[in-house]
Design an enzyme around this catalytic site. Structure first.
Site, PDB file in Angstrom:
ATOM      1  N   GLU A 137       4.883  -0.339  20.682  1.00 46.41           N
ATOM      2  CA  GLU A 137       3.401  -0.920  20.884  1.00 46.41           C
ATOM      3  C   GLU A 137       3.663  -1.993  21.363  1.00 46.41           C
ATOM      4  OE1 GLU A 137       3.314  -0.108  16.361  1.00 46.41           O
ATOM      5  OE2 GLU A 137       4.165  -1.795  16.585  1.00 46.41           O
ATOM      6  N   GLU A 153      -4.470  -2.725   2.916  1.00 45.74           N
ATOM      7  CA  GLU A 153      -2.766  -2.869   2.815  1.00 45.74           C
ATOM      8  C   GLU A 153      -2.218  -3.876   1.865  1.00 45.74           C
ATOM      9  OE1 GLU A 153       1.254  -3.577   5.232  1.00 45.74           O
ATOM     10  OE2 GLU A 153       0.121  -2.440   5.962  1.00 45.74           O
ATOM     11  N   HIS A 211      -2.571  -0.929  13.015  1.00 50.73           N
ATOM     12  CA  HIS A 211      -3.277   0.048  14.444  1.00 50.73           C
ATOM     13  C   HIS A 211      -4.658  -0.249  14.367  1.00 50.73           C
ATOM     14  CE1 HIS A 211       0.362   2.325  13.518  1.00 50.73           C
ATOM     15  NE2 HIS A 211       0.749   2.186  15.058  1.00 50.73           N
ATOM     16  N   GLU A 259       9.418   3.056  17.045  1.00 54.08           N
ATOM     17  CA  GLU A 259       8.745   1.974  17.493  1.00 54.08           C
ATOM     18  C   GLU A 259       8.500   1.232  18.997  1.00 54.08           C
ATOM     19  OE1 GLU A 259       5.658   1.849  15.768  1.00 54.08           O
ATOM     20  OE2 GLU A 259       6.751   1.264  13.729  1.00 54.08           O
ATOM     21  N   CYS A 287       1.431  -5.055   9.255  1.00 53.49           N
ATOM     22  CA  CYS A 287       1.314  -4.637  10.959  1.00 53.49           C
ATOM     23  C   CYS A 287      -0.158  -3.548  10.864  1.00 53.49           C
ATOM     24  CB  CYS A 287       2.116  -3.964  11.421  1.00 53.49           C
ATOM     25  SG  CYS A 287       3.726  -5.080  11.848  1.00 53.49           S
ATOM     26  N   TRP A 297      11.222  -7.348  14.695  1.00 55.12           N
ATOM     27  CA  TRP A 297       9.853  -7.373  15.323  1.00 55.12           C
ATOM     28  C   TRP A 297       9.342  -8.820  14.756  1.00 55.12           C
ATOM     29  CZ3 TRP A 297       9.223  -2.255  12.974  1.00 55.12           C
ATOM     30  CH2 TRP A 297       8.508  -2.205  11.354  1.00 55.12           C
ATOM     31  N   HIS A 356       4.577   8.461  15.722  1.00 53.54           N
ATOM     32  CA  HIS A 356       5.453   7.838  15.911  1.00 53.54           C
ATOM     33  C   HIS A 356       7.452   9.003  15.668  1.00 53.54           C
ATOM     34  CE1 HIS A 356       2.909   4.826  14.590  1.00 53.54           C
ATOM     35  NE2 HIS A 356       4.120   4.066  14.966  1.00 53.54           N
ATOM     36  N   TYR A 385       7.169  -4.558  22.363  1.00 51.84           N
ATOM     37  CA  TYR A 385       8.379  -4.499  21.582  1.00 51.84           C
ATOM     38  C   TYR A 385       8.912  -2.851  22.212  1.00 51.84           C
ATOM     39  CZ  TYR A 385       7.304  -2.963  16.780  1.00 51.84           C
ATOM     40  OH  TYR A 385       6.508  -2.547  16.022  1.00 51.84           O
ATOM     41  N   HIS A 418       1.289   2.940  22.770  1.00 50.10           N
ATOM     42  CA  HIS A 418       0.410   2.437  21.633  1.00 50.10           C
ATOM     43  C   HIS A 418      -0.213   1.119  21.019  1.00 50.10           C
ATOM     44  CE1 HIS A 418       3.303   3.770  18.390  1.00 50.10           C
ATOM     45  NE2 HIS A 418       1.908   2.496  17.810  1.00 50.10           N
TER      46      HIS A 418
END
Length: 179
Positions: free
Chosen positions: A118, A89, A71, A116, A69, A163, A27, A106, A34
């Site tokens: 993604e 989280e 990955h 960002e 959110c 987002w 980032h 986005y 990604h």
């Protein structure tokens, strides 16, 4: 003993995996495309969990956003990644994980210039009980009625991640646990 770095899956424009990179380094002002995911968690009363990003976050610190959110790791199923990330989280066990916006994608630039970029399918999940979030991830949280969230994002978009506004704008049907 050193900790294994968290990797993200790099993608070609068509969504094909083309490699990996360390999350800690990906980032930047020139973030490559990604794989990611976004999840909206609902409780048994139909309220949705919103979280305020920790002030120590590299991108969009202190803004309100969806529940969480993340990955997926290379080769990791998105459902498994969502379950793992909810526990890490938010300290929540989630169930009934369902895709709501499978093609969400986005690119956004925060005030510091970090991008960002993604392909980020959006999911819903259910949870019982309140979160016990990790302090390095979440500063605050609240259960809110879906209509109240839509109204708040529309009235004060600057207080929310870009987002979540885009996700709510394209969501088909009612924004609820049944979506």
């Amino acid at each position: 003993m050193s900790e294994t770095p968290e990797l993200v899956v790099l993608l070609a424009d068509d969504g094909t995996p083309i490699g990996t990179a360390e999350k800690a380094t990906v980032h930047t002002e020139d973030t490559p495309l990604h794989q990611a995911f976004s999840c909206h968690v609902f409780d048994d009363a139909g309220r949705v969990l919103v979280t305020r990003r920790a002030l120590s976050k590299k991108t969009w610190p202190g803004v309100w956003t969806n529940s969480f959110c993340g990955h997926p790791a290379p080769g990791e199923d998105l459902g498994e990644a969502i379950t793992r990330r909810a526990e890490r989280e938010l300290g929540l066990a989630v169930s009934d994980v369902r895709v709501a916006l499978p093609d969400f994608r986005y690119r956004a630039v925060d005030a510091s210039g970090v991008v960002e970029n993604e392909i980020c399918p959006v999911y819903t999940a259910r949870a019982s009980g309140d979160p016990q979030p990790a302090a390095d991830e979440v500063a605050e949280w609240a259960w809110v009625e879906p209509d109240a969230l839509r109204s708040a994002v529309a009235a004060t978009p600057f207080a929310y991640s870009p987002w979540i506004g885009w996700q709510l704008a394209v969501w088909q049907g009612a924004y609820s646990a049944e979506s």
